[in-house]
Structure formats: C-alpha cells, structure tokens
Design an enzyme around this catalytic site. Sequence first.
Site, PDB file in Angstrom:
ATOM      1  N   CYS A 118      39.232  26.329  47.347  1.00 15.91           N
ATOM      2  CA  CYS A 118      38.216  26.278  46.959  1.00 15.91           C
ATOM      3  C   CYS A 118      37.450  25.374  46.798  1.00 15.91           C
ATOM      4  O   CYS A 118      37.191  24.847  46.672  1.00 15.91           O
ATOM      5  CB  CYS A 118      38.429  27.125  45.418  1.00 15.91           C
ATOM      6  SG  CYS A 118      37.078  28.033  45.049  1.00 15.91           S
ATOM      7  N   HIS A 161      41.367  36.340  46.419  1.00 13.64           N
ATOM      8  CA  HIS A 161      40.679  34.960  46.622  1.00 13.64           C
ATOM      9  C   HIS A 161      39.672  35.724  45.529  1.00 13.64           C
ATOM     10  O   HIS A 161      39.078  34.555  44.770  1.00 13.64           O
ATOM     11  CB  HIS A 161      40.964  33.928  47.059  1.00 13.64           C
ATOM     12  CG  HIS A 161      39.885  32.940  46.597  1.00 13.64           C
ATOM     13  ND1 HIS A 161      40.918  31.602  46.900  1.00 13.64           N
ATOM     14  CD2 HIS A 161      38.734  32.676  46.695  1.00 13.64           C
ATOM     15  CE1 HIS A 161      40.338  30.629  46.495  1.00 13.64           C
ATOM     16  NE2 HIS A 161      38.526  31.175  46.564  1.00 13.64           N
ATOM     17  N   GLU A 162      38.398  35.592  46.630  1.00 13.81           N
ATOM     18  CA  GLU A 162      37.005  36.475  45.832  1.00 13.81           C
ATOM     19  C   GLU A 162      36.447  36.833  44.827  1.00 13.81           C
ATOM     20  O   GLU A 162      35.945  36.723  44.206  1.00 13.81           O
ATOM     21  CB  GLU A 162      36.264  36.547  46.955  1.00 13.81           C
ATOM     22  CG  GLU A 162      36.516  35.773  47.795  1.00 13.81           C
ATOM     23  CD  GLU A 162      35.576  34.311  48.323  1.00 13.81           C
ATOM     24  OE1 GLU A 162      34.724  33.912  46.963  1.00 13.81           O
ATOM     25  OE2 GLU A 162      36.069  33.495  48.214  1.00 13.81           O
ATOM     26  N   HIS A 165      37.857  35.199  41.680  1.00 10.92           N
ATOM     27  CA  HIS A 165      36.151  35.011  41.327  1.00 10.92           C
ATOM     28  C   HIS A 165      35.273  35.604  40.012  1.00 10.92           C
ATOM     29  O   HIS A 165      34.933  35.110  39.180  1.00 10.92           O
ATOM     30  CB  HIS A 165      35.207  34.031  42.439  1.00 10.92           C
ATOM     31  CG  HIS A 165      35.941  32.711  42.550  1.00 10.92           C
ATOM     32  ND1 HIS A 165      35.880  31.168  42.294  1.00 10.92           N
ATOM     33  CD2 HIS A 165      36.071  32.409  43.913  1.00 10.92           C
ATOM     34  CE1 HIS A 165      36.348  31.063  42.996  1.00 10.92           C
ATOM     35  NE2 HIS A 165      36.068  31.237  44.093  1.00 10.92           N
TER      36      HIS A 165
HETATM   37 ZN    ZN Z   1      36.941  30.377  45.657  1.00  9.95          ZN
END
Ligand code: ZN
Length: 191
Positions: A118, A161-162, A165
């Site tokens: 990341c 993953h995004e 966030h």
């Molecule tokens: Zn990330």
Amino acid sequence: MYLMKDITRDGNPVLRKRAAKVKFPLSKEDQDLAKNMMKYLEVSQDPELCKKYKLRAGVGLAAPQVDVSEQMAAVLVPPLEEDDDHQNNKPLFKDVIINPVIVSESVQYAALTEGEGCLSVDKDVPGYVPRHDRITLRYQDVNGQKHQVRLKGYPAIVCQHEIDHLHGMLFYDHINKQNPFKAPEGTIMIN
Ligand code: ZN
C-alpha cells in the site's frame, strides 16, 4: 500532480475514518482530485517517470490517501503480460470509482502469493490477505454515470483494497495475526 510527499501514511487518522459520500455534479475540487489520482497511477506505472518523480508504482489510490475523506478511488490495473500482443493490451480495469458498493461477493476467497502493499504503508507487512475472488461492484464515474461490473481475481482484489480505504481499513487488518500465511481453506492463490 501528486508526489510521495502528498500521500498520507499509516498513523494519519484520515486513513482510519469512514469517508463521506460524494455529491454530483462533482465540484471543481472533486474533478481535480479524480484527475490527479488517476494521473498518479499512470505516471507511476511508467518506469522512467516513476523513477524521475521518485514514486512508488501503484494500481490504486483512494482519496483518503491524499488526505481527502471522500468515497472516491482511482483504479488502474494494467494488462497481464501474457496478453501483451498489442491486440489486447488495454487495462484489466481503469476508472475512478465514486461511492462504490460491493453488491455481491463470492464465497470463494483469493489472495496474492506476494501479499499486498500500500502506498500509505511504508513497511512490508508479510502475510496473505484473503479477499473475495469475485465481486459485483456498483459505482458512479466522474460524470455521475452509474456502473455495475463483475470483477474476478486481481482486479477484484485491487478494488476491495481501495474500497477498504474508504471504510478506514488497511490491508494488514485482514492478515491472520497468529499465522500470517494461513489463508481460509480453498483460497485461490494468485501470482
Ligand atoms: Zn492501499
């Protein structure tokens, strides 16, 4: 254009906040945000420019990573190398996803053999990050146009993953603390 100094790092509270929904039509600030986030990914994937600007290459960048707590992320998953026959070298997925929602997900898990990285996490955190192998993703693009797409494997992992966030989560939250290289049974390993 964003540089590494603009990327928020682990420890910054913005990365642990739930991001706010984005309103349409996009403000000038949000339009610029979308453009600049995608630009970062494009430039970072060009080996020469990546070096020139001292970037870390990325396939996704979420707004909280540039200190904006809004539900927006740029995703640019380059074509697979074996597909590099000029016919089929468009990205596996490329868009700025706004107010994204995963509307369904497979029971089947998948994980990257190398683990995940990341731009906001400077240290290497080894371990498998189990994700859903297939997802149906609903989002709006920069024009407010609604999309529903089905993704599988690597692009599905990147989008998960995004989206994490935007919910204040980081990839290592998913790593098994006792046994980092233990993935749920039947997890598809992706190289
Ligand atoms: Zn990330």
